[in-house]
Write an enzyme that holds these catalytic residues in place. Sequence first.
Site: not given
Length: 111
Positions: A30, A85, A98, A100
């Site tokens: 987002i 991260n 997750h 990126h």
Amino acid sequence: MSTVFGLIIQGKLPAKKIFENERILAIEDIHPVAPVHILIIPKKEIPNLQSLGPEDAGLLSEVVAVAQQIAEEKGIEEGYRLLTNNGPDAGQTVFHLHFHLIGGRVLGKMA
Ligand code: AMP
């Protein structure tokens, strides 16, 4: 307790889905930091990379394969980053593993 990604996986929150199978969901971030910024999220509730066990090795291979496929579809296969991260000191804010996938501009050196 589910994170925001857990709720998205359960269909309780909306997201722009890019890819989905039984084990992995990929959505648009987002707050993109580049023209292509996609989150590749294993559906299994694992807090972060440090929590992965040997039983999850196949999942990591699948994340890489999904990243390669999306990179091709988005036309960024010549230059992208795939990163995660791990923990607050690395800037992790959502404690559901997750990755990126970032690209679509010259990314420069890592800070
Ligand atoms: P991290 O800081 O590595 O934990 O990354 C979390 C990422 O999730 C950030 O880049 C956020 O912009 C993104 N994010 C948070 N909530 C949502 C959401 N509802 N849909 C899509 N991306 C989100």
